[in-house]
Scaffold this motif. Structure first.
Motif, short mmCIF file in Angstrom:
data_model
loop_
_atom_site.label_atom_id
_atom_site.label_comp_id
_atom_site.label_asym_id
_atom_site.label_seq_id
_atom_site.Cartn_x
_atom_site.Cartn_y
_atom_site.Cartn_z
N SER A 109 12.70 16.62 -11.54
CA SER A 109 14.10 16.21 -11.67
C SER A 109 14.18 14.81 -12.26
N ALA A 110 13.32 13.91 -11.76
CA ALA A 110 13.30 12.53 -12.26
C ALA A 110 12.04 11.82 -11.81
N MET A 111 11.68 10.83 -12.62
CA MET A 111 10.67 9.87 -12.17
C MET A 111 11.43 8.59 -11.84
N ILE A 112 11.23 8.10 -10.62
CA ILE A 112 11.89 6.85 -10.24
C ILE A 112 10.81 5.78 -10.11
N GLY A 113 10.94 4.75 -10.92
CA GLY A 113 9.94 3.68 -10.94
C GLY A 113 10.38 2.48 -10.12
N LEU A 114 9.51 2.03 -9.23
CA LEU A 114 9.78 0.78 -8.48
C LEU A 114 9.14 -0.35 -9.27
N GLU A 115 9.95 -1.23 -9.82
CA GLU A 115 9.42 -2.26 -10.70
C GLU A 115 9.21 -3.58 -9.95
N VAL A 116 7.95 -4.05 -10.01
CA VAL A 116 7.54 -5.27 -9.30
C VAL A 116 6.60 -6.07 -10.20
N PRO A 117 6.82 -7.39 -10.33
CA PRO A 117 5.93 -8.19 -11.18
C PRO A 117 4.49 -8.24 -10.64
N ASP A 118 3.51 -8.32 -11.55
CA ASP A 118 2.09 -8.31 -11.15
C ASP A 118 1.74 -9.38 -10.11
N ALA A 119 2.29 -10.59 -10.27
CA ALA A 119 1.92 -11.68 -9.36
C ALA A 119 2.28 -11.32 -7.93
N GLU A 120 3.42 -10.68 -7.78
CA GLU A 120 3.89 -10.26 -6.45
C GLU A 120 2.99 -9.15 -5.88
N LEU A 121 2.49 -8.29 -6.76
CA LEU A 121 1.65 -7.17 -6.29
C LEU A 121 0.38 -7.66 -5.61
N SER A 122 -0.30 -8.61 -6.26
CA SER A 122 -1.57 -9.10 -5.70
C SER A 122 -1.33 -9.69 -4.32
N ILE A 123 -0.25 -10.45 -4.19
CA ILE A 123 0.06 -11.07 -2.88
C ILE A 123 0.28 -9.98 -1.83
N ARG A 124 1.07 -8.98 -2.18
CA ARG A 124 1.37 -7.91 -1.23
C ARG A 124 0.12 -7.14 -0.83
N LEU A 125 -0.74 -6.84 -1.82
CA LEU A 125 -1.92 -6.01 -1.52
C LEU A 125 -2.91 -6.75 -0.64
N LEU A 126 -3.10 -8.04 -0.93
CA LEU A 126 -4.01 -8.83 -0.09
C LEU A 126 -3.48 -8.92 1.34
N GLU A 127 -2.18 -9.06 1.46
CA GLU A 127 -1.54 -9.13 2.78
C GLU A 127 -1.74 -7.79 3.51
N ARG A 128 -1.51 -6.70 2.78
CA ARG A 128 -1.68 -5.37 3.38
C ARG A 128 -3.13 -5.16 3.82
N GLY A 129 -4.06 -5.72 3.03
CA GLY A 129 -5.49 -5.57 3.32
C GLY A 129 -5.90 -6.16 4.66
N LYS A 130 -5.11 -7.11 5.15
CA LYS A 130 -5.46 -7.72 6.45
C LYS A 130 -5.32 -6.72 7.59
N THR A 131 -4.45 -5.73 7.41
CA THR A 131 -4.22 -4.79 8.52
C THR A 131 -4.45 -3.33 8.15
N SER A 132 -4.49 -3.00 6.85
CA SER A 132 -4.51 -1.58 6.48
C SER A 132 -5.88 -0.93 6.70
N GLY A 133 -6.93 -1.75 6.75
CA GLY A 133 -8.27 -1.17 6.86
C GLY A 133 -8.72 -0.53 5.56
N ARG A 134 -7.93 -0.67 4.49
CA ARG A 134 -8.31 -0.07 3.20
C ARG A 134 -9.24 -1.02 2.45
N PRO A 135 -10.47 -0.57 2.15
CA PRO A 135 -11.41 -1.45 1.45
C PRO A 135 -10.87 -1.90 0.10
N ASP A 136 -10.06 -1.02 -0.55
CA ASP A 136 -9.55 -1.37 -1.89
C ASP A 136 -8.46 -2.43 -1.84
N ASP A 137 -7.96 -2.76 -0.63
CA ASP A 137 -6.96 -3.82 -0.50
C ASP A 137 -7.58 -5.16 -0.10
N ALA A 138 -8.86 -5.13 0.26
CA ALA A 138 -9.46 -6.33 0.85
C ALA A 138 -10.11 -7.24 -0.19
#
Ligand code: ADP
Length: 190
Positions: A109-138
């Motif tokens: 029906s549609a593709m809905i894109g969540l648009e976020v600048p790259d600089a913000e992504l790295s900050i969010r992923l590193l933050e998530r890595g502290k608790t997510s247990g995901r090796p790819d976030d750490a």
């Protein structure tokens, strides 16, 4: 039946918003990342293979990913609608998804894109890595690799749906509830 592709770079908030959309609209949520992680947890052959790519921030090969998605999708043939999250991530996957749906008389029906600048992504992923247990976030290098793969291999998928008049952009920056409201309004117009 509504079939939505929720799109955006790693860390855009697809997982968070998916939970809300499933609750609101009753979609079957198919997240290829979640399915791979559950295979890793259960130590399946697929999990071992996927892990070798995921830990490096690379995409799992198309053939493996498409077969897996098709098999998961076919388990829910009576669903009211699907929310695809983290899939398709390549043009080949997008074409395969169209074929799978078309065979059953359905379409995206549609593709809905969540648009976020790259600089913000790295900050969010590193933050998530502290608790997510995901090796790819750490690991900052793996995060950078995932964002690079997104731009090179996944961003063209946006063009694929845009060419069909199906791409809708939403800002992924702001409060979780404001973004959820924008998504809800967009889906209601479909
Ligand atoms: P994120 O969006 O934060 O990267 P995901 O859970 O969607 O998180 O994906 C995690 C990893 O799983 C990806 O980096 C990739 O290795 C693998 N993966 C997920 N979906 C796909 C896909 N459609 N095609 C290939 N690899 C995938």
């Amino acid at each position: 039946m509504k079939n939505i592709v929720l799109f955006g770079p790693p860390g855009a908030g697809k997982g968070t918003q998916s939970a809300f959309l499933v609750e609101k609209f009753g979609f079957v949520h198919l997240s290829t990342g979640d399915i791979f992680r559950s295979n890793i947890k259960n130590a399946t052959e697929l999990g071992t293979l996927a892990k070798s790519y995921m830990d490096q921030g690379k995409l799992v090969p198309d053939s493996v990913t498409i077969d897996m998605l098709k098999s998961e999708w076919s388990k829910h043939s009576h669903a009211m609608g699907f929310l695809f999250d983290g899939f398709p991530r390549t043009k080949a996957q997008a074409e395969a998804l169209d074929d799978i749906l078309e065979e059953a008389g359905h379409q995206i029906s549609a593709m809905i894109g969540l648009e976020v600048p790259d600089a913000e992504l790295s900050i969010r992923l590193l933050e998530r890595g502290k608790t997510s247990g995901r090796p790819d976030d750490a690991n900052p290098q793996v995060i950078a690799q995932r964002v690079a793969v997104y731009h090179k291999e996944t961003a063209p998928v946006q063009d694929y749906y845009q060419a069909q008049g199906k791409y809708k952009a939403i800002s992924g920056v702001g409060s979780i509830s404001d973004i959820a409201t924008s998504l809800e309004q967009t889906i209601q117009t479909l």
